[in-house]
Design an enzyme around this catalytic site. Structure first.
Site, PDB file in Angstrom:
ATOM      1  CD  GLU A 166      -3.050   1.461 -10.152  1.00 43.44           C
ATOM      2  OE1 GLU A 166      -3.877   0.596  -9.840  1.00 43.44           O
ATOM      3  OE2 GLU A 166      -1.923   1.195 -10.608  1.00 43.44           O
ATOM      4  CD  GLU A 350       1.534   1.284  -7.997  1.00 45.19           C
ATOM      5  OE1 GLU A 350       1.145   0.242  -8.581  1.00 45.19           O
ATOM      6  OE2 GLU A 350       0.873   1.867  -7.137  1.00 45.19           O
TER       7      GLU A 350
HETATM    8  C1  BGC Z   1      -1.732  -1.151  -7.553  1.00 45.25           C
HETATM    9  C2  BGC Z   1      -1.028  -1.939  -6.466  1.00 45.25           C
HETATM   10  C3  BGC Z   1      -0.987  -3.393  -6.860  1.00 45.25           C
HETATM   11  C4  BGC Z   1      -0.210  -3.514  -8.149  1.00 45.25           C
HETATM   12  C5  BGC Z   1      -0.060  -4.927  -8.641  1.00 45.25           C
HETATM   13  C6  BGC Z   1      -1.338  -1.551  -8.959  1.00 45.25           C
HETATM   14  O1  BGC Z   1      -2.418  -1.497  -9.815  1.00 45.25           O
HETATM   15  O2  BGC Z   1      -1.574   0.216  -7.331  1.00 45.25           O
HETATM   16  O3  BGC Z   1      -1.697  -1.736  -5.259  1.00 45.25           O
HETATM   17  O4  BGC Z   1      -0.449  -4.201  -5.858  1.00 45.25           O
HETATM   18  O5  BGC Z   1      -0.875  -2.808  -9.144  1.00 45.25           O
HETATM   19  O6  BGC Z   1      -1.314  -5.459  -8.947  1.00 45.25           O
END
Ligand code: BGC
Length: 442
Positions: A166, A350
């Site tokens: 990110e 993610e």
């Molecule tokens: C990040 C994580 C974070 C998650 C929730 C993502 O933007 O990669 O490290 O915990 O979002 O905020």
């Protein structure tokens, strides 16, 4: 709940990141990163927590491996801490740090789970920050050097790599608005940090490939941008530019979008875009929520949009800043498929949500998380049916962990972690995700 069934099988994963799960901030010769400074500064983390011990995965990694194996994950996405490997961000590697990741990799392979590490998930070594951090071009070269040390030690067993997590969040929240470490408030003067992270990704890609890596890519955070009103197209375009296109276009098309509307330019040297556009083996998308924008208020507002709550959308533990609109993941995937013809296969690297979850001492029940994941996995299925080439899906997160400036107040895990004892206890979403995997495994 019926289990979602995708139109074709894909790979399944769950993710964590070093600073968010490892604890043990002074163990094994680990050096300090911008996040150590942040958590040690009173007032920076809402609950005053320091990420130590948290889930304490530096000592309890075997439990994480067992949880990944019992889910029958195809892959486990974890991150490697630069400051465990190079405590000062330069020079020869710290063997104790590399040993930790080497054991983790061996244990994953023994358990039948493919290790899929991220080389950098926000924990920039402090000396590199003091030398300019991501504002300095040299940091891209330091990252390539660090990458070489890691692949030299793990590359015999690790074949799949994420370079950087990110860059958009680091540029926007780390350097433009100051919500995350290192907490700079530079507004559009933060944009060079985007270029230097993308360059770092490209240089590292070359290092990894030369060392025999089979697949390499960057994990970009993307959002689907919605207009509040019918005439908000300009605000939508401006937000799409800074959150999505600055980070996707150079990777997927070899050029930055036109930035003149921002009064900004990137510090591009000859040849940089060739390095950055080195074709990734996959395009990885971290997706959480859509962003609704409208025209900015105020006459001399330097920001060409206002971010507003998404009307009518339910929200996660973060409130209106994190609306839940699953079909916006489908729309984003289809927009990308149309915008970038011939793009590499997509990995959802993610996706997940936090909800308030009191400690109960029995199996935690998290129907809200199941509903969130169910909706988004179905959205992935719809995108696949409509032509998006999604090959892998990853839940954030395998276990509850340290949520950056929100400390332990936001829990994203499939597995509950008691932050007093570091004990793990699977939630109902964990069992549910295991069934999704069993029904949809590639
Ligand atoms: C990040 C994580 C974070 C998650 C929730 C993502 O933007 O990669 O490290 O915990 O979002 O905020």
């Amino acid at each position: 709940h019926d289990i979602p069934i995708l139109p074709r099988p894909i790979r399944w994963s769950a993710a964590t990141a070093a600073f968010q799960i490892e604890g043990a901030r002074t163990a094994g010769g680990r050096g300090r990163s911008v996040w150590d400074d942040w958590v040690d500064t009173p007032g920076k983390v809402v609950d005053g927590s320091t990420a130590d011990p948290g889930p304490d995965s530096y000592h309890r990694w075997r439990e994480d491996v067992a949880l990944a194996a019992d889910l029958e994950l195809d892959r486990y996405r974890f991150s490697i801490s630069w400051t465990r490997v190079q405590p000062d961000g330069a020079g020869s590697p710290n063997p104790v740090g590399l040993d930790y990741y080497s054991r983790l990799v061996d244990d994953l392979l023994d358990a039948g789970v493919t290790p899929f590490p991220t080389l950098y998930h926000w924990d920039l070594p402090l000396p590199i920050h003091e030398a300019g951090g991501w504002l300095a071009r040299d940091t891209a070269h330091r990252f390539a050097d660090y990458t070489a040390l890691v692949v030299d030690r793990l590359g015999d067993r690790v074949k799949h790599w994420y370079t950087i997590n990110e860059p958009a969040m680091t540029t926007l929240q780390g350097y433009a608005t100051g919500e995350l470490a290192p907490g700079e408030v530079l507004l559009f003067d933060a944009l060079p940090t985007a270029h230097h992270q993308l360059l770092a990704h490209g240089l590292a890609t070359r290092v990894l490939r030369a060392a025999g890596a089979e697949s390499v890519g960057i994990a970009n955070n993307h959002t689907h941008v919605l207009p509040l009103h019918d005439d908000d197209a300009q605000a939508v375009a401006a937000y799409d530019l800074i959150h999505n296109r600055i980070f996707a276009d150079p990777i997927l098309t070899g050029a930055y979008p036109d930035l003149s509307s921002l009064g900004a330019a990137m510090p591009v040297h000859d040849g940089d875009l060739d390095v950055i556009a080195e074709r990734p083996d996959f395009y990885a998308v971290n997706f959480y929520n859509p962003t609704t924008v409208t025209a900015p208020t105020g006459d001399d507002n330097p920001i060409p949009f206002d971010i507003v709550p998404t009307p009518g959308a339910p929200v996660t533990g973060f409130g209106p800043a994190w609306p839940i609109v699953p079909n916006t993941l489908r729309d984003l995937l289809l927009d990308f498929t149309a915008r970038y013809p011939g793009m590499p296969p997509v990995i959802i690297s993610e996706n997940g949500a936090s909800f308030p979850e009191p400690d109960r001492g029995v199996q935690p029940c998290d129907p809200d998380r199941i509903a969130y994941l169910d909706g988004h996995i179905r959205a992935v299925g719809e995108a696949i049916t409509a032509g998006a080439d999604v090959q892998e899906y990853t839940v954030w997160s395998l276990i509850d962990n340290f949520e950056w400036a929100d400390g332990y107040t936001q829990r994203f895990g499939l597995v509950h972690v008691d932050f007093e004892t570091s004990a793990r206890m699977p939630k109902t979403s964990y069992d549910w995700y295991g069934r999704v995997i069993a029904e949809n495994r590639a």
